[in-house]
Enzyme design. Structure first.
Site, PDB file in Angstrom:
ATOM      1  N   LYS A 105      -8.709   7.407 -60.472  1.00  0.00           N
ATOM      2  CA  LYS A 105      -7.393   7.335 -59.811  1.00  0.00           C
ATOM      3  C   LYS A 105      -7.608   6.934 -58.347  1.00  0.00           C
ATOM      4  CE  LYS A 105      -4.769  10.012 -57.259  1.00  0.00           C
ATOM      5  NZ  LYS A 105      -4.039   9.001 -56.476  1.00  0.00           N
ATOM      6  N   GLU A 126     -15.629  16.190 -51.029  1.00  0.00           N
ATOM      7  CA  GLU A 126     -16.048  15.606 -49.753  1.00  0.00           C
ATOM      8  C   GLU A 126     -14.802  15.610 -48.869  1.00  0.00           C
ATOM      9  OE1 GLU A 126     -19.044  14.850 -48.745  1.00  0.00           O
ATOM     10  OE2 GLU A 126     -17.928  14.545 -46.892  1.00  0.00           O
ATOM     11  N   CYS A 185     -13.932  10.070 -42.125  1.00  0.00           N
ATOM     12  CA  CYS A 185     -14.229  11.503 -42.045  1.00  0.00           C
ATOM     13  C   CYS A 185     -15.412  11.731 -41.118  1.00  0.00           C
ATOM     14  CB  CYS A 185     -14.423  12.109 -43.419  1.00  0.00           C
ATOM     15  SG  CYS A 185     -15.628  11.293 -44.397  1.00  0.00           S
ATOM     16  N   GLU A 228      -8.637  18.241 -37.696  1.00  0.00           N
ATOM     17  CA  GLU A 228      -8.913  16.844 -37.989  1.00  0.00           C
ATOM     18  C   GLU A 228      -7.641  16.019 -37.763  1.00  0.00           C
ATOM     19  OE1 GLU A 228      -9.886  15.542 -42.066  1.00  0.00           O
ATOM     20  OE2 GLU A 228     -11.505  14.402 -41.148  1.00  0.00           O
TER      21      GLU A 228
HETATM   22  C1  UN1 Z   1     -15.759   8.344 -44.830  1.00  0.00           C
HETATM   23  O1  UN1 Z   1     -15.306   8.269 -43.704  1.00  0.00           O
HETATM   24  O2  UN1 Z   1     -15.129   8.959 -45.729  1.00  0.00           O
HETATM   25  O3  UN1 Z   1     -20.989   6.686 -42.264  1.00  0.00           O
HETATM   26  C2  UN1 Z   1     -17.017   7.682 -45.225  1.00  0.00           C
HETATM   27  C3  UN1 Z   1     -19.885   6.168 -42.306  1.00  0.00           C
HETATM   28  C4  UN1 Z   1     -19.507   5.329 -43.505  1.00  0.00           C
HETATM   29  C5  UN1 Z   1     -18.858   6.164 -44.567  1.00  0.00           C
HETATM   30  C6  UN1 Z   1     -17.712   6.998 -44.100  1.00  0.00           C
HETATM   31  N1  UN1 Z   1     -20.695   4.681 -44.022  1.00  0.00           N
HETATM   32  O4  UN1 Z   1     -19.058   6.341 -41.437  1.00  0.00           O
END
Ligand code: UN1
Length: 503
Positions: A178, A253, A287, A388
């Site tokens: 999804k 995650e 993230c 965040e």
């Molecule tokens: C994310 O922000 O969910 O290291 C992943 C990084 C990228 C991946 C980010 N290669 O910022």
């Protein structure tokens, strides 16, 4: 571009393209200017049921396909991604909004991950071990688990599906995918390329639609033993709760509140580049974004001055325009949320150095653009230093020592990424040991993970699992221990072991 328009797309279930049961649809449009991208099925639990049934049926054959053959399919997929890289990057700059260089990086990450996991087809190593008994061999082997429910976000719309689907497949599982409702066409393209690579019917299924209908049905489905989700902390907690009833394997995650520490001996030019890239790249919608900068007071004024100049030199615009540095936020709700944090920061008494407003000039009002925003004089406990924001906002926090910097860096609920700029090797190594995050960078920003190392975080960033690298295999396999006794007699472990007792 011929990529875009009002074409209507379908789910892929058991190798056949199909509308949703209810026939409802939703539209995808560009966050840069609102242009239509396509129409997608708004699916429901009934569609999820069908997809899971197809995936379950396909699993019985797929789990028996030799792993090197499964890997070969991923090699072909990686090659197809590479062939389509430019087109996918163009599409990503339209559907998701990130600038072309970053969109190319997103696709490259998927290419790298698919090649890496393709190679696992000839490894998937377990252990062979001695036995405590004579004429007996012990080993552990990785076993596939079954149907994996894959729920992905919009911020890395090609990379993150590959982090989950490539290892799930090479390990012998089948998938119901999804994609985020903000980036359905990229999810669709991903699956079309898997089909073109030769994935058998039912091994990968895509069901479009919202989290409440499709995501929730997948998470609750008794025949989906593994769920992997990248999303917010709130969604993660809800998923874990819903999955508890069936004791599923849940890989989460979640969020980050990543800090860059700048010590008094840092190369400030390098630090400014690293901060600018990590705080404002992808408009802060990673993230791993650097949303806190913890600065030694000896260089605080100087760093502040240089950072503001760097932020103000960034050009906002559509991601596909070559001169753009910062693209739009994903949607109106994101824009409102990011702006609300500017109000929160002001009310908390932080000093707004630059940005802090929605950009509307030169047609930017057609999209969701926010100016790179820097707050100074931020205290570690303020909401803008704790929560965040997922936008181009960063908070400068002055500190008086290395120890205080580490304490402040660790003083948040999340633990994904961290970084330190220093030329002092001792303090760099202490930071590597003491920063409580899943990833630490030395003299680089907080972003830039590579696919062959574990990716994930401590504390509320997740629930102890990692994606990428060898660690990902633990999410998608069960260990089986196998004992083979070739002595021809009953040998009892722990009991018949003593042949030469020690004195
Ligand atoms: C994310 O922000 O969910 O290291 C992943 C990084 C990228 C991946 C980010 N290669 O910022």
């Amino acid at each position: 571009m011929s990529l875009l328009g009002t074409e209507t797309f379908q789910n892929l279930i058991g190798g056949a393209w199909a509308d949703s049961e209810g026939g409802e649809t939703f539209e995808s449009s560009s966050p840069a200017n609102g242009e239509a991208i396509g129409v997608f099925p708004r699916s429901s639990a009934a569609d999820v049921d069908k997809a899971v049934e197809a995936a379950r049926a396909a699993y019985e054959e797929w789990r028996l396909v030799p792993a090197p053959r499964r890997g070969e399919l991923l090699f072909r997929f990686a090659q197809l991604l590479a062939d389509e890289k430019d087109e996918l990057a163009q599409l990503m700059s339209r559907e998701m909004g990130k600038v072309l260089a970053e969109a190319g990086g997103d696709v490259q990450e998927a290419i790298d991950m698919s090649f890496y996991m393709a190679g696992e087809g000839r490894r998937l190593f377990g252990q062979t071990t001695p036995s405590e008994l004579r004429d007996k061999l012990n080993m552990s082997v990785r076993m596939p688990i079954g149907v994996v429910g894959v729920i992905t976000p919009w911020n890395f719309p090609i990379a993150i599906p590959s982090w989950k689907i490539a290892p799930a497949l090479v390990c012998g599982n089948t998938v119901v995918f999804k994609p985020a409702t903000e980036t359905p066409l990229l999810g669709q393209r991903f699956v079309e390329l898997l089909v073109a690579a030769g994935i058998p019917p039912g091994v990968v299924n895509i069901v479009h639609g919202g989290g409440r209908e499709v995501g929730e049905a997948l998470v609750r489905h008794p025949d989906v033993p593994v769920i992997t989700l990248t999303g917010s902390r709130e969604t993660g907690v809800a998923v874990l709760r819903s999955a508890a009833e069936n004791l599923k394997h849940v890989h989460l995650e979640l969020g980050g509140k990543n800090a860059i520490i700048v010590l008094e001996d840092a190369d400030l030019d390098l630090a400014v580049e690293g901060i600018t890239w990590s705080a404002f790249g992808t408009s802060g919608q990673r993230c791993t974004a650097a949303s806190r900068v913890i600065v030694h007071e000896a260089v605080y004024d100087e760093l502040q001055r240089r950072l503001v100049a760097a932020a103000e030199s960034l050009r906002l615009g559509a991601g596909w325009e070559p001169e753009t540095d910062v693209g739009p936020l994903i949607n109106r709700a994101a824009l409102d949320k990011v702006h609300s944090y500017t109000e929160i920061g002001r009310a908390e008494g932080a000093q707004l150095l630059t940005g802090g407003e929605i950009a509307t000039e030169n047609g930017l009002d057609k999209g969701f653009f926010y100016r790179p925003t820097i707050f100074a004089g931020v205290e570690a406990g303020m909401r803008i230093a704790q929560e965040e924001i997922f936008g181009p906002t960063t908070a400068l926090i002055p500190v008086g020592s290395f120890d205080e910097a580490v304490r402040v860096a660790n003083g948040v609920r999340y633990g994904l990424s961290s970084s330190i700029f220093t030329r002092d090797v001792n303090r760099a190594f202490r930071a590597m040991r003491d920063l409580d995050t899943g990833i630490t960078y030395v003299n680089a920003g907080t972003t830039g993970a590579e696919v062959h190392l574990p990716f994930g975080g401590t504390k509320d960033t997740g629930n102890g699992h990692r994606e990428a690298g060898q660690a990902a295999l633990d999410v998608f396999t069960e260990w089986k221990s196998v004992y083979v006794d070739y002595s021809g007699k009953l040998q009892r472990a722990q009991i018949d072991t003593v042949e030469n007792p020690s004195p």
